[in-house]
Each structure stands twice: as C-alpha cells, then as structure tokens.
Design a protein around this motif. Structure first.
Motif, PDB file in Angstrom:
ATOM      1  N   MET A   1      54.830   2.294 154.618  1.00 56.60           N
ATOM      2  CA  MET A   1      55.291   2.649 153.307  1.00 56.60           C
ATOM      3  C   MET A   1      54.902   4.108 153.058  1.00 56.60           C
ATOM      4  N   SER A   2      55.868   4.863 152.606  1.00 62.91           N
ATOM      5  CA  SER A   2      55.602   6.277 152.362  1.00 62.91           C
ATOM      6  C   SER A   2      54.844   6.456 151.053  1.00 62.91           C
ATOM      7  N   GLU A   3      54.311   7.628 150.883  1.00 65.05           N
ATOM      8  CA  GLU A   3      53.535   7.924 149.674  1.00 65.05           C
ATOM      9  C   GLU A   3      54.435   7.890 148.446  1.00 65.05           C
ATOM     10  N   GLU A   4      55.677   8.312 148.600  1.00 67.72           N
ATOM     11  CA  GLU A   4      56.622   8.305 147.483  1.00 67.72           C
ATOM     12  C   GLU A   4      56.931   6.878 147.035  1.00 67.72           C
ATOM     13  N   GLU A   5      57.152   5.969 147.973  1.00 69.49           N
ATOM     14  CA  GLU A   5      57.408   4.557 147.638  1.00 69.49           C
ATOM     15  C   GLU A   5      56.188   3.929 146.978  1.00 69.49           C
ATOM     16  N   TYR A   6      55.021   4.252 147.474  1.00 62.39           N
ATOM     17  CA  TYR A   6      53.788   3.723 146.894  1.00 62.39           C
ATOM     18  C   TYR A   6      53.627   4.184 145.448  1.00 62.39           C
ATOM     19  N   LEU A   7      53.875   5.475 145.187  1.00 58.37           N
ATOM     20  CA  LEU A   7      53.773   5.998 143.828  1.00 58.37           C
ATOM     21  C   LEU A   7      54.824   5.375 142.914  1.00 58.37           C
ATOM     22  N   ARG A   8      56.032   5.148 143.436  1.00 57.73           N
ATOM     23  CA  ARG A   8      57.089   4.529 142.631  1.00 57.73           C
ATOM     24  C   ARG A   8      56.685   3.124 142.225  1.00 57.73           C
ATOM     25  N   LYS A   9      56.131   2.332 143.145  1.00 58.88           N
ATOM     26  CA  LYS A   9      55.686   0.967 142.824  1.00 58.88           C
ATOM     27  C   LYS A   9      54.552   0.985 141.816  1.00 58.88           C
ATOM     28  N   GLU A  10      53.647   1.928 141.949  1.00 55.64           N
ATOM     29  CA  GLU A  10      52.520   2.025 141.014  1.00 55.64           C
ATOM     30  C   GLU A  10      52.999   2.410 139.618  1.00 55.64           C
ATOM     31  N   ILE A  11      53.943   3.321 139.546  1.00 56.60           N
ATOM     32  CA  ILE A  11      54.500   3.722 138.248  1.00 56.60           C
ATOM     33  C   ILE A  11      55.248   2.562 137.611  1.00 56.60           C
ATOM     34  N   ASP A  12      56.008   1.819 138.383  1.00 48.47           N
ATOM     35  CA  ASP A  12      56.731   0.652 137.867  1.00 48.47           C
ATOM     36  C   ASP A  12      55.762  -0.405 137.345  1.00 48.47           C
ATOM     37  N   ALA A  13      54.668  -0.615 138.041  1.00 46.29           N
ATOM     38  CA  ALA A  13      53.677  -1.601 137.605  1.00 46.29           C
ATOM     39  C   ALA A  13      53.032  -1.185 136.284  1.00 46.29           C
ATOM     40  N   VAL A  14      52.722   0.079 136.138  1.00 44.14           N
ATOM     41  CA  VAL A  14      52.132   0.579 134.887  1.00 44.14           C
ATOM     42  C   VAL A  14      53.139   0.468 133.751  1.00 44.14           C
ATOM     43  N   GLU A  15      54.403   0.754 134.042  1.00 45.58           N
ATOM     44  CA  GLU A  15      55.447   0.661 133.027  1.00 45.58           C
ATOM     45  C   GLU A  15      55.621  -0.781 132.548  1.00 45.58           C
ATOM     46  N   GLN A  16      55.616  -1.734 133.478  1.00 42.56           N
ATOM     47  CA  GLN A  16      55.747  -3.143 133.096  1.00 42.56           C
ATOM     48  C   GLN A  16      54.556  -3.604 132.269  1.00 42.56           C
ATOM     49  N   GLN A  17      53.359  -3.154 132.624  1.00 46.98           N
ATOM     50  CA  GLN A  17      52.168  -3.528 131.871  1.00 46.98           C
ATOM     51  C   GLN A  17      52.226  -2.941 130.462  1.00 46.98           C
ATOM     52  N   ALA A  18      52.674  -1.718 130.319  1.00 46.54           N
ATOM     53  CA  ALA A  18      52.779  -1.088 129.002  1.00 46.54           C
ATOM     54  C   ALA A  18      53.853  -1.752 128.154  1.00 46.54           C
ATOM     55  N   ALA A  19      54.910  -2.260 128.785  1.00 42.52           N
ATOM     56  CA  ALA A  19      55.983  -2.903 128.037  1.00 42.52           C
ATOM     57  C   ALA A  19      55.552  -4.228 127.424  1.00 42.52           C
ATOM     58  N   ARG A  20      54.495  -4.842 127.938  1.00 46.86           N
ATOM     59  CA  ARG A  20      54.010  -6.119 127.398  1.00 46.86           C
ATOM     60  C   ARG A  20      53.032  -5.929 126.251  1.00 46.86           C
ATOM     61  N   ARG A  21      52.650  -4.716 125.942  1.00 44.99           N
ATOM     62  CA  ARG A  21      51.642  -4.456 124.925  1.00 44.99           C
ATOM     63  C   ARG A  21      52.292  -4.056 123.607  1.00 44.99           C
ATOM     64  N   ILE A  22      51.613  -4.327 122.509  1.00 45.71           N
ATOM     65  CA  ILE A  22      52.077  -3.930 121.186  1.00 45.71           C
ATOM     66  C   ILE A  22      51.185  -2.818 120.663  1.00 45.71           C
ATOM     67  N   ASP A  23      51.711  -2.087 119.705  1.00 45.24           N
ATOM     68  CA  ASP A  23      50.926  -1.085 118.999  1.00 45.24           C
ATOM     69  C   ASP A  23      51.130  -1.345 117.512  1.00 45.24           C
ATOM     70  N   PRO A  24      50.198  -2.063 116.867  1.00 42.69           N
ATOM     71  CA  PRO A  24      50.390  -2.399 115.461  1.00 42.69           C
ATOM     72  C   PRO A  24      50.316  -1.189 114.532  1.00 42.69           C
ATOM     73  N   GLY A  25      49.722  -0.103 114.976  1.00 45.78           N
ATOM     74  CA  GLY A  25      49.642   1.097 114.153  1.00 45.78           C
ATOM     75  C   GLY A  25      48.910   0.840 112.851  1.00 45.78           C
ATOM     76  N   THR A  26      49.496   1.332 111.750  1.00 43.54           N
ATOM     77  CA  THR A  26      48.855   1.143 110.444  1.00 43.54           C
ATOM     78  C   THR A  26      48.987  -0.296 109.957  1.00 43.54           C
ATOM     79  N   GLY A  27      49.858  -1.075 110.586  1.00 44.57           N
ATOM     80  CA  GLY A  27      49.983  -2.486 110.229  1.00 44.57           C
ATOM     81  C   GLY A  27      48.717  -3.270 110.501  1.00 44.57           C
ATOM     82  N   ALA A  28      47.893  -2.775 111.408  1.00 52.00           N
ATOM     83  CA  ALA A  28      46.625  -3.453 111.705  1.00 52.00           C
ATOM     84  C   ALA A  28      45.713  -3.461 110.491  1.00 52.00           C
TER      85      ALA A  28
END
Length: 155
Positions: A1-28
């Motif tokens: 696996m090339s370094e570019e493919e590895y970085l792409r998978k890592e970025i995708d994993a971080v993006e999926q993890q961030a998509a599952r999170r909420i930010d209540p902001g001032t609603g908290a």
C-alpha cells in the motif's frame, strides 16, 4: 500500500468519525438549564401535595404522572447528560424520541390531574413542580430535535 493510499484511508476514517458526532453549541447551555429545572421540580409539589421525588419513587400517585417522571428523569436528565458527554447522533435521536414520549405523557399527566371520569369533584390538580417539569421536557425536546435534525447529509 502506498503512502498516498494510506493517507486517504486515514482521512476517510477521521471524516466518518467526525460525521457521527454532534456539536450542540449554545444549545448545551439551554439543555443544562432545562435539566436543572427538572431537578428543582423534584422538591416542588406535583400531584396535590405530593412532591416530584415522591412521584419518581412511586409513592401514592396515579400511573400517568409516574410514567412521565420516568421519561423526564430517565431521558431528560440522564439521557441528556450522556448525550452531551458522548456527543453522538444516535444518542441525540434517542433523547429526541424519548422526550417526545415524555412530553406527550407530561401533558396527559397535567390533564389527568384536572379531570375525572365521574361526576365527583375534580382531582387534586397539577402542582407547580409538574408544570415546570413538563415545560422543561418540552424545551429539551425542541433543543434535541434541532440538534438531531441538523446533521449534514452524507456525501
């Protein structure tokens, strides 16, 4: 696996993890104040002279206010606390659905204390604590609906 493919998978994993999170902001802050109002309502009368704590513990009250107290404190206090701590979309939706059921049973519990099924005198009436608790649950419902529905679409 090339370094570019590895970085792409890592970025995708971080993006999926961030998509599952909420930010209540001032609603908290609003959620925290409504939870505090629910906790204060425990010491106030809910049904006649029966306090909210007595209703939660199941002492001498009808079924509907007791059911509302379980929704209010189970989902409103504990569920909201967990959802704010873990900040997950799934927990935000659990709070939304649980608080919807809680708001319906809350309004029914006020109504059930104002009416009877016979021609006898009207029941003990809703106490100020029950009214405050129902308003706090409705405020929590509105906030959690806004937070849960604000999720951006997945690409």
């Amino acid at each position: 696996m090339s370094e570019e493919e590895y970085l792409r998978k890592e970025i995708d994993a971080v993006e999926q993890q961030a998509a599952r999170r909420i930010d209540p902001g001032t609603g908290a802050l609003t959620i925290s104040i409504a939870v505090l109002a629910l906790l204060v309502s425990l010491v106030l009368p809910w049904v006649g002279e029966t306090t909210g704590l007595s209703v939660v513990l199941g002492e001498s009250t009808s079924f509907v206010p007791r059911l509302f107290s379980y929704f209010a404190f189970g989902v409103g206090v504990i569920g909201s606390g967990i959802a704010l701590a873990v900040r997950r979309w799934g927990m935000a939706w659990v709070c939304t659905l649980g608080l919807f059921a809680g708001s319906v049973t809350g309004v029914l519990s006020i109504w059930s204390q104002q009416t009877t099924t016979s021609n006898k005198t009207i029941g003990p009436g809703p106490g100020v604590g029950l009214i405050i608790a129902v308003i706090a649950v409705i405020v929590l419902l509105v906030k959690w609906v806004r937070i849960a529905a604000s999720r951006p679409p997945q690409l």
